[in-house]
Write a protein that holds these residues in place. Structure first.
Motif, PDB file in Angstrom:
ATOM      1  N   PHE A 147      16.023  14.033 101.429  1.00  0.00           N
ATOM      2  CA  PHE A 147      17.085  14.010 100.428  1.00  0.00           C
ATOM      3  C   PHE A 147      17.267  15.434  99.881  1.00  0.00           C
ATOM      4  N   TYR A 148      17.993  16.231 100.629  1.00  0.00           N
ATOM      5  CA  TYR A 148      18.161  17.641 100.302  1.00  0.00           C
ATOM      6  C   TYR A 148      18.938  17.797  98.986  1.00  0.00           C
ATOM      7  N   PHE A 149      18.490  18.722  98.148  1.00  0.00           N
ATOM      8  CA  PHE A 149      19.132  19.066  96.868  1.00  0.00           C
ATOM      9  C   PHE A 149      19.050  17.918  95.858  1.00  0.00           C
ATOM     10  N   GLU A 150      18.089  17.004  96.034  1.00  0.00           N
ATOM     11  CA  GLU A 150      18.084  15.787  95.221  1.00  0.00           C
ATOM     12  C   GLU A 150      17.864  16.057  93.736  1.00  0.00           C
ATOM     13  N   ASP A 151      17.080  17.059  93.371  1.00  0.00           N
ATOM     14  CA  ASP A 151      16.797  17.283  91.954  1.00  0.00           C
ATOM     15  C   ASP A 151      18.069  17.616  91.180  1.00  0.00           C
TER      16      ASP A 151
END
Length: 226
Positions: A147-151
């Motif tokens: 889940f790339y860039f999730e933050d």
């Protein structure tokens, strides 16, 4: 659906650019950046190559249209020609790419963004370009580290950011594929656009599911990753 002829109707000049960074953000997944020299609309693509021997491949831009760098998200295909060479690039190396183009373009209108894997790239470009108001993002992956860039997406989108994971579980992630999540919903809004980006089988399955749930065909816009 995005028209295939949009991407093949004419040759586009490959220009040599200098790699600024090439970060492995997840195992086998890289975010490559060069200096942004062109204006573009979030959702557009570039053709990318490492030499003039093999044809370039198409990649969605994965950065905001006001940033100084233009970034591309890719994952290594072990049996491929291009991506292992792209992954080996370091700052100062040269890469070939075209000017941005394409018709898969975000807007301020209410929409659902539906992606799997690195298909998140054009939606992250839209997000970084400030187009995240009245948007719901659904991202599917096999594993939790994909889940790339999730933050930052979770921070900004909150309940409008839905992760779906098919092979691992977490308390705040839907256990299953994107299609499983969509099937679990009693009703879908009919008056918003649905942007789909991922592999062909996912795009076709989600498109058919949306239509079966009453979403007008003209409200579905798709980008297929090969």
């Amino acid at each position: 659906m995005a028209k295939a002829e949009e991407y093949i109707k004419k040759d586009r000049e490959l220009l040599e650019e200098t790699v600024l960074s090439n970060e492995e953000i997840s195992p086998g997944v890289f975010l490559l950046s060069v200096k942004r020299k062109w204006d573009f609309q979030p959702g557009q693509v570039v053709k990318l190559g490492v030499d003039r021997v093999q044809p370039p491949r198409i990649y969605s831009i994965c950065s905001g249209n006001h940033e100084q760098e233009l970034r591309v998200l890719f994952n290594i295909k072990e049996d491929g020609y291009l991506t292992p060479k792209l992954a080996a690039l370091v700052p100062g190396d040269k890469v070939l790419l075209t000017e941005p183009y394409g018709s898969f373009i975000g807007s301020q209108k209410p929409a659902w963004w539906i992606a799997t894997g690195t298909g998140i790239a054009p939606f992250y470009a839209m997000f970084q370009s400030g187009l995240f108001e009245d948007k719901k993002l659904i991202h599917g992956a096999s594993y939790l580290n994909q889940f790339y860039f999730e933050d930052e997406l979770d921070w900004s989108l909150g309940k409008n950011y839905q992760r779906c994971c098919s092979r691992e579980q977490s308390c705040d992630v839907f256990p299953g594929r994107v299609t499983d999540y969509l099937k679990s919903l009693d009703e879908l809004p009919k008056d918003v656009q649905y942007f789909l980006c991922g592999k062909a089988i996912m795009v076709v399955e989600v498109r058919d599911l949306l239509i079966n749930k009453g979403v007008p065909y003209d409200n579905i816009i798709a980008e297929i990753y090969f």
